[in-house]
Scaffold this motif. Structure first.
Motif, mmCIF file in Angstrom:
data_model
loop_
_atom_site.group_PDB
_atom_site.id
_atom_site.type_symbol
_atom_site.label_atom_id
_atom_site.label_comp_id
_atom_site.label_asym_id
_atom_site.label_seq_id
_atom_site.Cartn_x
_atom_site.Cartn_y
_atom_site.Cartn_z
ATOM 1 N N MET A 1 -51.991 29.442 4.555
ATOM 2 C CA MET A 1 -51.921 28.074 4.045
ATOM 3 C C MET A 1 -52.996 27.866 2.964
ATOM 4 N N ILE A 2 -52.591 27.305 1.842
ATOM 5 C CA ILE A 2 -53.544 26.944 0.797
ATOM 6 C C ILE A 2 -53.983 25.508 1.068
ATOM 7 N N VAL A 3 -55.289 25.296 1.134
ATOM 8 C CA VAL A 3 -55.824 23.968 1.429
ATOM 9 C C VAL A 3 -56.624 23.479 0.227
ATOM 10 N N TYR A 4 -56.212 22.334 -0.306
ATOM 11 C CA TYR A 4 -56.917 21.703 -1.425
ATOM 12 C C TYR A 4 -57.631 20.456 -0.935
ATOM 13 N N ASP A 5 -58.860 20.270 -1.396
ATOM 14 C CA ASP A 5 -59.494 18.970 -1.185
ATOM 15 C C ASP A 5 -59.327 18.184 -2.487
ATOM 16 N N GLY A 6 -58.774 17.015 -2.403
ATOM 17 C CA GLY A 6 -58.504 16.223 -3.608
ATOM 18 C C GLY A 6 -59.673 15.370 -4.027
ATOM 19 N N ILE A 7 -60.889 15.893 -3.918
ATOM 20 C CA ILE A 7 -62.069 15.093 -4.260
ATOM 21 C C ILE A 7 -62.062 14.674 -5.726
ATOM 22 N N ILE A 8 -61.405 15.456 -6.563
ATOM 23 C CA ILE A 8 -61.357 15.122 -7.997
ATOM 24 C C ILE A 8 -60.719 13.758 -8.222
ATOM 25 N N GLU A 23 -50.299 20.111 -11.290
ATOM 26 C CA GLU A 23 -49.287 21.069 -11.748
ATOM 27 C C GLU A 23 -49.140 22.225 -10.755
ATOM 28 N N LEU A 24 -50.234 22.658 -10.150
ATOM 29 C CA LEU A 24 -50.146 23.696 -9.120
ATOM 30 C C LEU A 24 -49.340 23.191 -7.923
ATOM 31 N N LYS A 25 -49.651 21.972 -7.470
ATOM 32 C CA LYS A 25 -48.945 21.383 -6.326
ATOM 33 C C LYS A 25 -47.448 21.297 -6.577
ATOM 34 N N ARG A 26 -47.071 20.896 -7.773
ATOM 35 C CA ARG A 26 -45.655 20.705 -8.107
ATOM 36 C C ARG A 26 -44.851 21.986 -7.962
ATOM 37 N N ARG A 27 -45.519 23.121 -8.102
ATOM 38 C CA ARG A 27 -44.817 24.407 -8.107
ATOM 39 C C ARG A 27 -44.880 25.139 -6.772
ATOM 40 N N MET A 28 -45.555 24.553 -5.799
ATOM 41 C CA MET A 28 -45.709 25.211 -4.511
ATOM 42 C C MET A 28 -44.716 24.677 -3.496
ATOM 43 N N SER A 29 -44.296 25.545 -2.611
ATOM 44 C CA SER A 29 -43.441 25.126 -1.502
ATOM 45 C C SER A 29 -44.225 24.179 -0.602
ATOM 46 N N PRO A 30 -43.612 23.077 -0.141
ATOM 47 C CA PRO A 30 -44.342 22.097 0.680
ATOM 48 C C PRO A 30 -44.981 22.690 1.925
ATOM 49 N N GLU A 45 -46.919 13.558 -0.111
ATOM 50 C CA GLU A 45 -47.256 14.640 0.815
ATOM 51 C C GLU A 45 -48.763 14.773 1.066
ATOM 52 N N ASP A 46 -49.570 14.009 0.342
ATOM 53 C CA ASP A 46 -51.016 14.087 0.522
ATOM 54 C C ASP A 46 -51.419 13.639 1.928
ATOM 55 N N ILE A 47 -52.516 14.212 2.425
ATOM 56 C CA ILE A 47 -53.080 13.826 3.719
ATOM 57 C C ILE A 47 -54.329 12.998 3.440
ATOM 58 N N LEU A 48 -54.328 11.763 3.923
ATOM 59 C CA LEU A 48 -55.385 10.818 3.584
ATOM 60 C C LEU A 48 -56.584 10.967 4.520
ATOM 61 N N LEU A 49 -57.774 11.042 3.928
ATOM 62 C CA LEU A 49 -59.025 11.095 4.677
ATOM 63 C C LEU A 49 -59.910 9.913 4.289
ATOM 64 N N CYS A 317 -49.617 29.606 -15.509
ATOM 65 C CA CYS A 317 -50.868 29.306 -14.824
ATOM 66 C C CYS A 317 -50.676 29.367 -13.312
ATOM 67 N N TYR A 318 -49.590 28.776 -12.830
ATOM 68 C CA TYR A 318 -49.316 28.802 -11.388
ATOM 69 C C TYR A 318 -49.085 30.229 -10.895
ATOM 70 N N ALA A 319 -48.289 30.987 -11.623
ATOM 71 C CA ALA A 319 -47.979 32.355 -11.191
ATOM 72 C C ALA A 319 -49.250 33.195 -11.075
ATOM 73 N N GLU A 320 -50.146 33.054 -12.042
ATOM 74 C CA GLU A 320 -51.378 33.843 -12.029
ATOM 75 C C GLU A 320 -52.357 33.340 -10.971
ATOM 76 N N THR A 321 -52.368 32.022 -10.737
ATOM 77 C CA THR A 321 -53.196 31.476 -9.657
ATOM 78 C C THR A 321 -52.682 31.948 -8.309
ATOM 79 N N ASN A 322 -51.376 31.972 -8.159
ATOM 80 C CA ASN A 322 -50.774 32.423 -6.903
ATOM 81 C C ASN A 322 -51.104 33.891 -6.630
#
Length: 329
Positions: A1-8, A23-30, A45-49, A317-322
């Motif tokens: 699982m890829i976990v992002y913190d949306g602090i930005i 843009e990364l999120k848009r290209r990833m499977s949920p 789909e964001d998880i609120l903290l 960008c997504y493909a190379e990040t993946n």
């Protein structure tokens, strides 16, 4: 699982870093990622903290699995064991800001870099700066270029009598030099996009040198900015330092020639497809604008820009990040 913190999302309402992670999120499977954010959701789909005091400076406080890959949106670490990826955008603070603010920023950034399994840099120039300011093993570094939205494209609109300045205007961005260059050409206008409201000194300079020949557009949508680029004589981009320089590629995608300085990441990103001047001087920008106003130069740099723009996309960008993520599994 890829976990992002949306602090930005708590630090800015829009901007290049936010665009990258959206843009990364848009290209990833949920089912392949979780995106945690604070105060409000950016997408359903964001998880609120609930943010803690000084949340941006604290470790991410959600328990992760050992198999998870944590990718902070702005230089944070998890407080549990997992693989860590950090994206480094530039070293603007270290080069130009200084003081206590830079001390705090650099401490957090360097701590994140040193404790990451992989560090993504948005250009080779940024990777070189990384080795200088925070030396780590080069085997941990991967260069992944930013993309550019498909919203930027050629519309075949008639060219208007203006040049455009996009983004931040302070310090090394050399906004004052752009004003001086445009002032030397009668009837040429300057359109100013983004970068926050004009301050008193900027307004004073504009009124004294470009009275009735400037327009502040503020924040524009991609479609609106695409139209501005399409009708501009050129993008004036006299910045002395960029981690990547997304406006250069946005403009080129829209058929807008670029006048920029041959420093930092700009020659890497633009190559010979832009007019690159040796230093940020009004006379050199003035000469470059005159060149675009006469003969076939504008058409030639449009064609070169179209070709160069093909090198960059969010899909790539997504493909190379993946690939970076997969290397840690």
């Amino acid at each position: 699982m890829i976990v992002y913190d949306g602090i930005i999302n708590s630090l800015q309402t829009h901007g290049g870093i936010s665009v990258l992670f959206n843009e990364l999120k848009r290209r990833m499977s949920p089912d392949a990622f979780k995106y945690y954010t604070y105060n409000k959701k950016i997408s359903s789909e964001d998880i609120l903290l609930k943010p803690r005091l000084l949340e941006r400076y604290r470790d991410f406080d959600v328990r992760l699995n050992n198999s998870d890959i944590f990718h902070s949106t702005y230089y944070r670490l998890p407080n549990t064991s997992s693989k860590v990826v950090t994206t480094v955008h530039d070293f603007t603070y270290e080069k130009y800001v200084g003081g206590f603010k830079t001390t705090v920023h650099s401490y957090q950034k360097n701590r994140s870099i040193v404790n990451s399994d992989k560090v993504i840099c948005v250009s080779n120039n940024t990777a070189e700066d990384l080795i200088k300011f925070c030396p780590i093993s080069e085997s941990k570094i991967e260069v992944v270029y930013n993309g550019v939205s498909d919203d930027y494209h050629f519309l075949n609109l008639e060219c208007q009598d203006y040049v455009v300045f996009v983004g931040a205007r302070s310090l090394y961005k050399n906004f004052d030099i752009a004003i001086s260059a445009v002032s030397k050409i009668s009837d040429l206008k300057l359109l100013i996009v983004g970068g926050g409201s004009l301050n008193v000194s900027e307004m004073s300079l504009l009124e004294s040198k470009l009275k009735n020949r400037f327009e502040y557009k503020g924040f524009l949508s991609n479609d609106e900015l695409n139209s501005v680029y399409n009708q501009a004589i050129a993008l004036i981009y006299p910045s002395e330092y960029e981690g990547f320089g997304i406006p250069v590629i946005e403009a080129q995608r829209a058929g807008c020639p670029v006048i920029a300085v041959n420093v930092s990441s700009i020659p890497e990103v633009a190559g010979d497809s832009a007019i690159l001047i040796d230093s940020p001087k009004a006379e050199l920008i003035y000469d470059a604008i005159l060149m675009l106003l006469s003969g076939s130069s504008r058409k030639r740099f449009q064609t070169l820009g179209f070709e160069n723009g093909k090198r960059f996309s969010w899909d790539k960008c997504y493909a190379e990040t993946n690939k970076v993520y997969q290397s840690l599994k």
